[in-house]
Design an enzyme around this catalytic site. Structure first.
Site, short mmCIF file in Angstrom:
data_model
loop_
_atom_site.label_atom_id
_atom_site.label_comp_id
_atom_site.label_asym_id
_atom_site.label_seq_id
_atom_site.Cartn_x
_atom_site.Cartn_y
_atom_site.Cartn_z
N GLY A 282 -34.02 -13.88 8.11
CA GLY A 282 -32.75 -14.35 7.79
C GLY A 282 -32.02 -14.88 9.20
N ASP B 183 3.72 -17.32 -5.39
CA ASP B 183 4.31 -16.21 -4.74
C ASP B 183 5.22 -16.57 -3.89
OD1 ASP B 183 2.75 -17.08 -2.34
OD2 ASP B 183 0.88 -16.11 -3.27
N LYS C 101 5.25 -11.96 -8.38
CA LYS C 101 3.92 -11.15 -8.63
C LYS C 101 3.78 -10.06 -7.65
CE LYS C 101 0.47 -13.53 -5.83
NZ LYS C 101 -0.73 -14.46 -5.82
N ALA D 8 -9.18 -17.44 -9.23
CA ALA D 8 -8.16 -18.23 -10.20
C ALA D 8 -7.28 -17.37 -10.97
CB ALA D 8 -8.80 -19.25 -11.19
N GLY D 9 -7.54 -15.94 -10.65
CA GLY D 9 -6.43 -15.18 -11.80
C GLY D 9 -5.01 -15.32 -11.33
#
Length: 320
Positions: free
Chosen positions: A47, A178, A201, A233-234
């Site tokens: 890796g 927000d 929010k 995407a909440g």
């Protein structure tokens, strides 16, 4: 001698890419009229990342195009290791072109014993030998101050503004998802000469949000939610539902960075959002390109920025 269509002499410029977004890198190169540098980025069997530069860069001004998107840590390490390789090969300078700067959300101590990882990554880039950073729409613009090297901070809003101007939506309201995005919403509302609304929010935990209130008049309006990124995407889907529940005529959404992790695609598909417009700072694979998702290119912006940085011309004129 290499010259692009503008006649600029690019003899001492070298443009490289790692593995995060080769399509965008190729597009930038085509806009500039140059070839991508000869380099490979591979992995050992365990890796570890291996970088090989296959051409001389001695005395050259090198630009590495690499978004630190998923897989975030691999892409960050690729950028750091290629920077080290170029500096050890006697490059005159290394500019990191980071369309999407990962870890930008961790920009403060929100609670006790939190790291400020955005600053840590800035330190790592500088320690590796990066001389300058070009990026777009940091999560918070003051993060430019985390760097002890010059940062050219591009904005994606003009691309989004131009797209929605062509739609000619009447009774438009720009919605901030927000309180932290209010300035961004005001900047977008200005060329349209329309009002803004604000979603109030709270976040009970990371990647979860709850809508408390909506500040502003959105009844029977075409609402356009603007954010810097769409992750799970909440937030944006909850905001769209709340706007429709309170009488909005329609809801559009736009953002610069298409992170689109976890349940994002399913949420967007099931949401009342009519169209979501994103920029290609992060690659959006075909399986995530819903009919309601539109992706706009940033290639010409980064190409122009690189050319201006290389030739020591001002960048501010690009954004009026």
């Amino acid at each position: 001698m290499i010259r692009n269509m503008t006649g600029d002499d690019f003899s001492n410029l070298r443009l490289f890419t790692c593995n995060s977004h080769p399509e965008l890198a190729q597009e930038i190169a085509e806009h500039m009229g140059v070839d991508l540098g000869k380099a490979t980025v591979t992995k050992f069997s365990d890796g570890e990342i291996s970088v090989s530069i296959w051409e001389s860069v001695r005395g050259k001004d090198c630009f590495i195009i690499q978004s630190t998107s998923e897989p975030v840590n691999d892409n960050l390490m690729e950028l750091l290791i290629m920077t080290d390789a170029l500096k050890r090969a006697s490059a005159n300078s290394v500019t990191a072109v980071i369309p999407y700067y990962g870890y930008a959300r961790q920009d403060r101590k929100a609670k006790a014993r939190d790291p400020i990882t955005s600053k840590l990554v800035a330190n790592m880039l500088t320690a590796a030998g990066v001389n300058r950073v070009i990026t777009m729409d940091l999560h918070a613009s003051q993060e430019q101050g985390f760097f002890d090297i010059p940062v050219d901070h591009m904005v994606g809003q003009p691309l989004l503004t131009d797209y929605f101007r062509l739609k000619d939506l009447d009774d438009l309201v720009i919605v901030s998802p927000d309180h932290g995005s209010v300035t961004r919403a005001r900047n977008m509302a200005k060329p349209f000469n329309v009002p803004i609304a604000i979603i109030d929010k709270r976040r009970p935990e990371p990647n979860k949000s709850e809508i408390m209130n909506i500040i502003g008049d959105i009844e029977n309006k075409n609402c356009l939610i603007l954010d810097d990124m769409i992750d799970t995407a909440g937030t944006i889907c909850n905001a769209a539902k709340a706007l429709m529940d309170l009488g909005a005529r329609s809801v559009y959404a736009c953002a610069t960075h298409a992170v689109l992790s976890g349940p994002a695609i399913e949420r967007i598909e099931a949401s009342p959002i009519k169209e979501m417009v994103l920029l290609n700072t992060i690659p959006v694979p075909e399986e995530k390109r819903l009919k309601k998702i539109t992706v706009l290119s940033t290639g010409h912006i980064f190409a122009e920025t690189i050319m201006r940085v290389y030739s020591n011309r001002p960048i501010s004129v690009m954004f009026g």
